[in-house]
Design a protein around this motif. Sequence first.
Motif, mmCIF file in Angstrom:
data_model
loop_
_atom_site.group_PDB
_atom_site.id
_atom_site.type_symbol
_atom_site.label_atom_id
_atom_site.label_comp_id
_atom_site.label_asym_id
_atom_site.label_seq_id
_atom_site.Cartn_x
_atom_site.Cartn_y
_atom_site.Cartn_z
ATOM 1 N N UNK B 577 34.611 1.349 -5.801
ATOM 2 C CA UNK B 577 34.655 0.191 -4.924
ATOM 3 C C UNK B 577 33.469 -0.721 -5.188
ATOM 4 N N UNK B 580 33.922 -2.769 -8.221
ATOM 5 C CA UNK B 580 35.043 -3.712 -8.171
ATOM 6 C C UNK B 580 34.977 -4.575 -6.920
ATOM 7 N N UNK B 582 34.543 -7.429 -4.213
ATOM 8 C CA UNK B 582 35.148 -8.744 -4.392
ATOM 9 C C UNK B 582 34.111 -9.797 -4.746
ATOM 10 N N UNK B 585 35.830 -14.968 -7.389
ATOM 11 C CA UNK B 585 36.905 -15.216 -8.352
ATOM 12 C C UNK B 585 38.085 -14.276 -8.158
ATOM 13 N N UNK B 586 37.763 -13.070 -7.683
ATOM 14 C CA UNK B 586 38.832 -12.084 -7.657
ATOM 15 C C UNK B 586 39.228 -11.714 -6.241
ATOM 16 N N UNK B 587 39.127 -12.654 -5.323
ATOM 17 C CA UNK B 587 39.652 -12.409 -3.982
ATOM 18 C C UNK B 587 41.164 -12.229 -4.085
ATOM 19 N N UNK B 588 41.656 -11.371 -3.215
ATOM 20 C CA UNK B 588 43.087 -11.071 -3.312
ATOM 21 C C UNK B 588 43.917 -12.279 -2.887
ATOM 22 N N UNK B 589 44.933 -12.568 -3.645
ATOM 23 C CA UNK B 589 45.851 -13.646 -3.285
ATOM 24 C C UNK B 589 47.124 -13.026 -2.750
ATOM 25 N N UNK B 590 47.604 -13.573 -1.629
ATOM 26 C CA UNK B 590 48.847 -13.060 -1.042
ATOM 27 C C UNK B 590 50.008 -13.886 -1.555
ATOM 28 N N UNK B 591 51.077 -13.215 -1.864
ATOM 29 C CA UNK B 591 52.209 -13.963 -2.388
ATOM 30 C C UNK B 591 53.486 -13.202 -2.062
#
Lengths: 314, 701
Positions: B577, B580, B582, B585-591
């Motif tokens: 953790x 990795x 956050x 740049x690598x924030x989680x994107x919801x889709x």
Amino acid sequence: MNWLIAILQTALLVGLSPLLAGWLKRCKCFLQNRQPPSVFQPYRDLLKLTRKQPVLSHDASWLFHFAPYMVLSATVLAASVVPFIAVDLPTSATADVIVLVGFFAFARFFLTLAGLDVGTAFGGMGASREVTISSLAEPAMLMAVFTLTMTASTTNLAFAIDHVLQAGLVLRPSFLFALFALLLVAVAETGRVPVDNPATHLELTMIHEAMILEYSGRHLALIEWASQLKLMLYGVLIANLFFPWGIAQSLSLNALGFGLFAILLKLAVLTLILAFAETAVAKMRLFRVQEYLGFAYLLALLGMLSHIVLEVLL
Amino acid sequence: MLFLAYLAVLLSIASGGLALFVNQRVFVSSLWQQLPVSLRQQPFYCMTDDAHWRVVIQRSVFVLLGIASVAAIIAGLGGLLSKQILTDQIQLGLPWLPWHVRFDSLSALFFLIVGIGTGAVSLYGTGYVKHYQEQDHPFAVLGLFTGLFVAGMLLVLLADDAFFFMIAWEVMSVASYFLVAFQHENPANRRAAFLYLLMAEVGALAIILSFGVLASFSTGISFEAFRAAHLSDTWASIAFCLALLGFGMKAGLVPIHVWLPEAHPVAPSHISALMSGVMLKIALYGFIRFCFDLLDKVQWQWGLVLLLLGTVSALGGIFYALLQSNLKRLLAYSSVENIGIIFMVLGLAMIFMANGHPELAALGFIAALLHAFNHALFKNLLFLGAGIIQQQTHELNMEMLGGLIKKMPRTSVTFLIGCMSISALPLFNGFVSEWLVFQTALQVDVLESGVLRSLIPITAAALALTAALAAACFVKVYGITFLGVPRSHHSEKAVETTDKGMLTATALLAGLCFLFGIFPSLIIRLLNQVSSQILGQALKNDTALGWLWLAPVDAGQASYSAPLVLVSALIAAGVCYYFLRRTPDTLIRKSATWDCGFGGLTPRMQYSANAFTMPLRRIFAPVWQLDEQVKKDLSGALNQQVDAVHYQLHIQDHSWQWLYQPLENGVNSIAKQVSRIQTGNIRTYLSYSFVTLIVMLWMVS
């Protein structure tokens, strides 16, 4: 000191696992007349994935975030138990071979749940097939390992390896059966041809890839790494249990260096065999897998019976 | 200790009695009126509202039950720690037959199990009974029989003579019959309850007969006399078979398990939890008491029988559990599996005992007891969780659930812990006991007999298959029920329960599952006590049983250290953790979920519970009696267009066809033969009486 070496050994095992995947790919390419990528390509892929932005479904729950970490840490724990370059390290006492199988089950539990989490047909299909295959493979694996552990009368991997080393080169029929059973199980559990094909994305055939279809970015990297580590672990397990010669029995620098060299050589050979098998054999239908694993189970059982009938009396 | 044990019994009876007052507000207040005025200055009197009164009574019933359970837990722990055997006599029942009471460590252990189970139920019950309508489902009945049921179970554990034992056993059986029949408006429930009563009584008969065999060789019906009796091998085996039939029927061994998947799902959930988690253990207690304590020595053939029956039960139970889509029915079948594992390892213990390896016998015995204890914890937890799901969604069919992890976050966590424990995953308690079972089975090398030496590994292989299938089964349970997208309106509208008691009960059990998974030595030390009292042999390696390590036989043979595993798991996950974590740049994107570009994913496109197990169903097809039907509604020109597809799957137990149908036919045909003498003619009947009288006179003279 012992603990330090044990941790270093685990770190080495974890760190080298992408290299093994790269080497396997190289061997396969070589056999199939293709231009191979560099052996370090898996490292680059993992690095690339960790830098990418992960995309998550709206339907994903906390378990979906959580699962990759659980999967990788369970596999790393499994790695800490398996003697890699040296035997008799303290970590191998924390868990024996049954716990090792338990760690794999732990990782699989979360991976299959993650497959079901988003609620797509692909995830469900992968999870369903994975639990089917593993519930057939797990008993076969336990049986094969039990044959060895009964010979050594311990379920501790380090002690079992010690026993094999001390007994010297004896041809035991039970070991032969167990070796073949474990090879078959290893192929099934790590998702290689002929049970699963890691190289395709075809819904009729995929198992592991279907389960992790929704993962991306660092989560995917963790899962990929875990599956490379699992492949490596099975390799080390087979190499060190059946052909432990060369493994470091003392903790001197020489012995450790030689141990590392020996295990890398053994793994390289095993991988070459796997690459040959994957090139020569076609993937089989899903409902042929039970015959394949049933055969493995039978071999393991024969190994155990031959141990009990033939070898105890000796 | 004994005082606390009595207190637990009395309090549970009292809670049952108190439940009777739930509709008697007027009566109670009229009694109150007659008290002197000085005593009447209590808040009690101001409750004039019927609904309020009912809630207060319900709550106090469960509080009493809770106090009873605390008393039982303390008595159990005290009994296990003090290592004493307490005896007593109660002058109740028939004048020349006082009830003998004995409280040793085996009773104490099961007191602990009953106490924990009842404690969780008493926390949970108040919230659960709220949704019963008083007219249809009177609380008085539920409360009364719950109290009696718990009291009966505790009395079975205290009993030290056959008479008292059978009375307590019957109280337990009959009280639980009324609980199974509680929701009697449904004919299927009445049928299930009748089946349960029938099998419970047949089982009780077998137990009485087995006591009878023992009694004929001894001086009385107290267990003390039974212990002193010396039976010939044949008679001992007959007694053993009868006891196996009687206790096995209650415990749910295949093929006499059929009442279990019928009765457990129809009872209210907290009662199912008590029945599955606790009552089955009482049957186990009876069996252990009978075989290891009352019979003077065990024979290895019995162990073999237990081993085979246990293996068949374990495999059969999990195979049937795998295909169920009713959550509680699935859990009931899974109890059959776990009881199978327990009997299997008891069989191993017997084999080792009879072959002169008491230390390995102790290992098997402890593994069996530990698995019984663990099963009580996680099965209670799962049934209570299923009860919450049922209450919040009005649905137990998994095919209609899904997506509950977001709607019911707290229940989903505790249920996940239950699933992980029952799937025998490391770090949880179920794993420890299965690990010990494997360790016992792997000690087979010491046996002389070649048959046993090759048979036991095969049963170990069957156990490995069972464990793997159990994991598959509970992946299905959790994945289909809690994960994915809601499959019906009910599960879409579900919300987390607001009742704190229900959540606390499940959280408590989940916590215990985790605690005993990490520190199994806590409980194994206590079990060692039981083993040394009952078998006269404990695990020798007391130092290897440190709090950190578990090494039952020898540290050189096998060891497991859950705390270290936990620590390293946390380190591994933490390191992952940390590296990795956050970055922007690598924030989680919801889709949206990927739909292969076609669009329009619906919940019906998910895997269902039946689809999930389809590969296993196909591979192991002969195990079940499957009736699979696919019907298509066709229309259009030449019937080419499929409007709808109907799929029906019916799963039947093999034992119905092979065991119960012939039995039923046999009973029916005998009944027909008997009916021949019933001519309906008064003269014939008179002549029957006459002949009987003559015969009797002849015999007397």
